[in-house]
Motif scaffolding. Sequence first.
Motif, PDB file in Angstrom:
ATOM      1  N   GLU A 124       0.828  -1.204   0.000  1.00  0.00           N
ATOM      2  CA  GLU A 124       0.000   0.000   0.000  1.00  0.00           C
ATOM      3  C   GLU A 124       0.862   1.254   0.000  1.00  0.00           C
ATOM      4  O   GLU A 124       0.574   2.229  -0.699  1.00  0.00           O
ATOM      5  CB  GLU A 124      -0.918  -0.006   1.225  1.00  0.00           C
ATOM      6  CG  GLU A 124      -2.031  -1.041   1.162  1.00  0.00           C
ATOM      7  CD  GLU A 124      -2.894  -1.004   2.412  1.00  0.00           C
ATOM      8  OE1 GLU A 124      -2.574  -0.208   3.326  1.00  0.00           O
ATOM      9  OE2 GLU A 124      -3.887  -1.766   2.474  1.00  0.00           O
ATOM     10  N   ARG A 125       1.947   1.203   0.837  1.00  0.00           N
ATOM     11  CA  ARG A 125       2.828   2.359   0.874  1.00  0.00           C
ATOM     12  C   ARG A 125       3.519   2.593  -0.468  1.00  0.00           C
ATOM     13  O   ARG A 125       3.713   3.735  -0.880  1.00  0.00           O
ATOM     14  CB  ARG A 125       3.881   2.188   1.972  1.00  0.00           C
ATOM     15  CG  ARG A 125       3.368   2.440   3.377  1.00  0.00           C
ATOM     16  CD  ARG A 125       4.518   2.649   4.361  1.00  0.00           C
ATOM     17  NE  ARG A 125       5.381   1.493   4.441  1.00  0.00           N
ATOM     18  CZ  ARG A 125       5.222   0.486   5.301  1.00  0.00           C
ATOM     19  NH1 ARG A 125       4.221   0.510   6.152  1.00  0.00           N
ATOM     20  NH2 ARG A 125       6.071  -0.525   5.310  1.00  0.00           N
ATOM     21  N   GLU A 126       3.918   1.476  -1.093  1.00  0.00           N
ATOM     22  CA  GLU A 126       4.557   1.614  -2.398  1.00  0.00           C
ATOM     23  C   GLU A 126       3.619   2.262  -3.398  1.00  0.00           C
ATOM     24  O   GLU A 126       4.022   3.150  -4.160  1.00  0.00           O
ATOM     25  CB  GLU A 126       5.007   0.236  -2.906  1.00  0.00           C
ATOM     26  CG  GLU A 126       6.255  -0.298  -2.237  1.00  0.00           C
ATOM     27  CD  GLU A 126       7.451   0.568  -2.528  1.00  0.00           C
ATOM     28  OE1 GLU A 126       7.700   0.882  -3.703  1.00  0.00           O
ATOM     29  OE2 GLU A 126       8.131   0.962  -1.557  1.00  0.00           O
ATOM     30  N   LYS A 130       4.209   5.797  -4.988  1.00  0.00           N
ATOM     31  CA  LYS A 130       4.230   6.082  -6.432  1.00  0.00           C
ATOM     32  C   LYS A 130       3.271   7.209  -6.771  1.00  0.00           C
ATOM     33  O   LYS A 130       3.575   8.090  -7.584  1.00  0.00           O
ATOM     34  CB  LYS A 130       3.871   4.821  -7.207  1.00  0.00           C
ATOM     35  CG  LYS A 130       4.965   3.761  -7.179  1.00  0.00           C
ATOM     36  CD  LYS A 130       4.557   2.533  -7.958  1.00  0.00           C
ATOM     37  CE  LYS A 130       5.659   1.469  -7.915  1.00  0.00           C
ATOM     38  NZ  LYS A 130       5.257   0.231  -8.643  1.00  0.00           N
ATOM     39  N   GLU A 131       2.097   7.160  -6.104  1.00  0.00           N
ATOM     40  CA  GLU A 131       1.124   8.228  -6.334  1.00  0.00           C
ATOM     41  C   GLU A 131       1.673   9.580  -5.884  1.00  0.00           C
ATOM     42  O   GLU A 131       1.542  10.586  -6.582  1.00  0.00           O
ATOM     43  CB  GLU A 131      -0.166   7.908  -5.570  1.00  0.00           C
ATOM     44  CG  GLU A 131      -1.291   8.896  -5.832  1.00  0.00           C
ATOM     45  CD  GLU A 131      -2.554   8.511  -5.082  1.00  0.00           C
ATOM     46  OE1 GLU A 131      -3.482   9.328  -5.060  1.00  0.00           O
ATOM     47  OE2 GLU A 131      -2.603   7.386  -4.523  1.00  0.00           O
ATOM     48  N   GLU A 132       2.318   9.576  -4.675  1.00  0.00           N
ATOM     49  CA  GLU A 132       2.901  10.812  -4.189  1.00  0.00           C
ATOM     50  C   GLU A 132       4.038  11.288  -5.081  1.00  0.00           C
ATOM     51  O   GLU A 132       4.192  12.484  -5.322  1.00  0.00           O
ATOM     52  CB  GLU A 132       3.416  10.614  -2.766  1.00  0.00           C
ATOM     53  CG  GLU A 132       2.314  10.453  -1.731  1.00  0.00           C
ATOM     54  CD  GLU A 132       2.872  10.195  -0.348  1.00  0.00           C
ATOM     55  OE1 GLU A 132       4.106  10.017  -0.239  1.00  0.00           O
ATOM     56  OE2 GLU A 132       2.086  10.147   0.618  1.00  0.00           O
ATOM     57  N   LEU A 136       4.378  14.677  -6.784  1.00  0.00           N
ATOM     58  CA  LEU A 136       5.550  15.519  -6.617  1.00  0.00           C
ATOM     59  C   LEU A 136       6.197  15.868  -7.955  1.00  0.00           C
ATOM     60  O   LEU A 136       6.684  16.984  -8.150  1.00  0.00           O
ATOM     61  CB  LEU A 136       6.567  14.810  -5.721  1.00  0.00           C
ATOM     62  CG  LEU A 136       6.225  14.720  -4.229  1.00  0.00           C
ATOM     63  CD1 LEU A 136       7.230  13.837  -3.503  1.00  0.00           C
ATOM     64  CD2 LEU A 136       6.214  16.105  -3.588  1.00  0.00           C
ATOM     65  N   ARG A 137       6.178  14.861  -8.866  1.00  0.00           N
ATOM     66  CA  ARG A 137       6.752  15.125 -10.194  1.00  0.00           C
ATOM     67  C   ARG A 137       5.983  16.224 -10.908  1.00  0.00           C
ATOM     68  O   ARG A 137       6.564  17.147 -11.484  1.00  0.00           O
ATOM     69  CB  ARG A 137       6.754  13.843 -11.028  1.00  0.00           C
ATOM     70  CG  ARG A 137       7.464  13.972 -12.375  1.00  0.00           C
ATOM     71  CD  ARG A 137       7.332  12.703 -13.169  1.00  0.00           C
ATOM     72  NE  ARG A 137       5.934  12.409 -13.486  1.00  0.00           N
ATOM     73  CZ  ARG A 137       5.251  13.032 -14.464  1.00  0.00           C
ATOM     74  NH1 ARG A 137       5.823  13.976 -15.190  1.00  0.00           N
ATOM     75  NH2 ARG A 137       4.004  12.707 -14.702  1.00  0.00           N
ATOM     76  N   LYS A 138       4.639  16.116 -10.832  1.00  0.00           N
ATOM     77  CA  LYS A 138       3.818  17.140 -11.470  1.00  0.00           C
ATOM     78  C   LYS A 138       4.024  18.504 -10.809  1.00  0.00           C
ATOM     79  O   LYS A 138       4.132  19.527 -11.480  1.00  0.00           O
ATOM     80  CB  LYS A 138       2.344  16.745 -11.399  1.00  0.00           C
ATOM     81  CG  LYS A 138       2.000  15.553 -12.281  1.00  0.00           C
ATOM     82  CD  LYS A 138       0.515  15.202 -12.160  1.00  0.00           C
ATOM     83  CE  LYS A 138       0.170  14.012 -13.057  1.00  0.00           C
ATOM     84  NZ  LYS A 138      -1.256  13.637 -12.929  1.00  0.00           N
TER      85      LYS A 138
END
Length: 792
Positions: A124-126, A130-132, A136-138
Amino acid sequence: IQKRTEELKQKADEARRLAFDEESHRLDQEIEQRAQELLTKRRTKIEKLRTEKLKEAKELRQQAELSFKDTEREIQQKLEEERRKKLLTRQRKLEERKVREELERKRLEEEARKKAEEERLFLEREAQKKEEEEKLRKLEEQRQQQVERIRLEEEIRLEKERRRQELLDQARVQSLNANARNLFKNEDFHNALIEVTKVFTIDPENPEAHKLEIKIKEALAKRETKLSRRKTQEGEAVPPIGAEKEAKQKTVTRIIMAAVLLVVISIGIVFLTKHKKDVFQAPVTIAVLPWSSQSAVLEEKILGSSLAEEVAHQLQRFKYAAPMGYSSAYRLTEYSSNFYRSVFELGYVYALQGTLARLGDLYSVDVRLVDSAGNVSWSRRYERAPATLSELPHDIADHLVEALDIRDEDALARQPKSLNPDAYVFYLRGLDLLHRRTPTSMQNALELFDQAIQQDGNCADAHAVSSLIMTSGFEQGWLANNTLLAQAERSAERAISIDPVNDAGYIALGKVYAEQRSYGSALQQFDAALKLAPNNGTIHFEKAKIFLKIGQEEKALEALSNAYKLNPRDPEVLQTYASVYQLKRRTDEGFWYHETALLLVNDSTEYLAGPISDAIMGDAQLLLTYGDRVVAAFERRLAENPNDDLTMYRHARLLQVIGKVPEANDILNKLEKLLKDRLKTQYKNARALVSLALTLTRLGRYREAVQFAQKASELDSTSDDVKYKIAQMYSVQMFSVKKKSIDEKRKEEAVKALKAAVALRYRLDQLTNADFYNMHQYTDFLSVIGEPLTAQ
């Protein structure tokens, strides 16, 4: 007649003989009869005594048989009880084993459940990560776009400003030229020249101004010539030769001074604009926290922590970056329940967080700079091959100061150097071990640094830290080989020769000089290190220790204050700060530092039984507050090691002070027996002898104590520990409770022994020992502490 006389004599002699024989026979018979009677009586008496003894023996035998039977019954009962106890014990152990097996089964089930839960949470954290990361990338893209937009806007604004300034300058030049022309037409040549000079401050090459300047000077020359002729014709005195020239020069000087003033003001504005950080900006405070492992891998955690320390070390090079000393950050992370809050409560503006992962042949590092509100001010991901991992801390520090706009040109001298990847990993592992601060961890770290040097001889930091370990071990007494100082000196010099702009080499060499008592040379090395790393708290701390040794307390406190500002949660800095207050007889003012250090040390029980117990002995309020806690610490340590003679002595000493004299004497008597038993097999053990001397002193047996102390000194005249304890013994003995006065002779002996101890090695932990309490008020005590600055 004669014949008759002879016959009569013969008959008389015969008669006397017969009479003697008869009397002898009679006496023999009487003696024999008397002897028989006495023998009979004696035999009767002996027989009677034998009969009585036989009777008594029979009675005793009967009693013994009865007692034996009673004992036999008791033994049988005890055996029966033991059999029952063993049976019960066996049954209880069986039950306990069943319980343990059940608990183990439950534990394994719980671990399996937790593992499954952890795996689920990890997934779940992974996914969340990835979502975070995508967010962050955006956000990073948006931020970059915004930064680019702002940069373009700023460029456009600056260009517009430049053009506007050019137009203003042109208008100003035209206005000044017009004023100059009008003044020239009105023959106000001096003011016209001033206006032209103003034009030159804006545009030194302006052609119209140059033409006007020539015309004005020609007109001035013509006017002066006409004036001279008219005065001559009117009969006036002609001014002396050079008077007109001097007046003209004064006018020109005033004009030039006005122009220079304008230029100076312009230069000042440019300087303040260019160096506004030097004048207006304070250093940015950053706490570099140990990096964690993305997958909870121990090796990644160790390397991450050491890489974070390397980044903190690199940041110390920058004038406007004030990173927290990494030992403080490490301790807060290990021992503070909420270390983020602790960091910001200490006044730090930012915390640099990071995670490290080994992805195949690459190291992946994510770092982010967070403020007290949790806002991310800067973040970046780095992927490095092992061959370039050693360059990573330098790059992160450079990028960070660039993002914060706190770079200074003086810090650009040091460039990263790629090291052998295996050597750098050995170095990072050794760096992590140093934070455990035990002789074993230091020795293991030294071996790792040696391996790093074997892999890459140009690893300057490994040479420097190896030198630091050797000098620290010599300073603390767990490395007693004098040749180590020479080896440490070679390692420090090697570090400097490899990398002359690395402060670590100069710090290491300074510590070597300090141990060799070349204090002036040591301070020079530390000052050289400060030029390279102005925000390295370790340098200030080492300088403080030297100032303490040479008796310059104010400078020591100043240096300690600087060390504390940069490294506020290092236990060694805190303990030293508190110890200085103890030497100044202001223990209560500095005790806060002991209390803070107590929260950060590896073994709080050891700290309570050591520095805390020494500190509270001379302060009634502290003794009341901490006495019970320190006594409990002594009891815990003695429960673990009943033969710890130092703890026994300190325990008894504290009990004496708080009024529990009988309990203290019991411990001291046990300690006396322990030490004497030890000396039976180790009769040349000087440390045991001097400990016995202190013990006997506490028992009031001063004469015996002095004898043992003298013997210890004769056995080992080079031990600073023996000398310090002898000085402490005399310090305790010098005050007489009955007379309530000082024994001057013992005071002199205490000072003499203390001088000898300090001459061998300066030890702050010994000087703050509570046994020196009687001496603290005398200048003799403080005078022997300071050494000459140039001591060798």
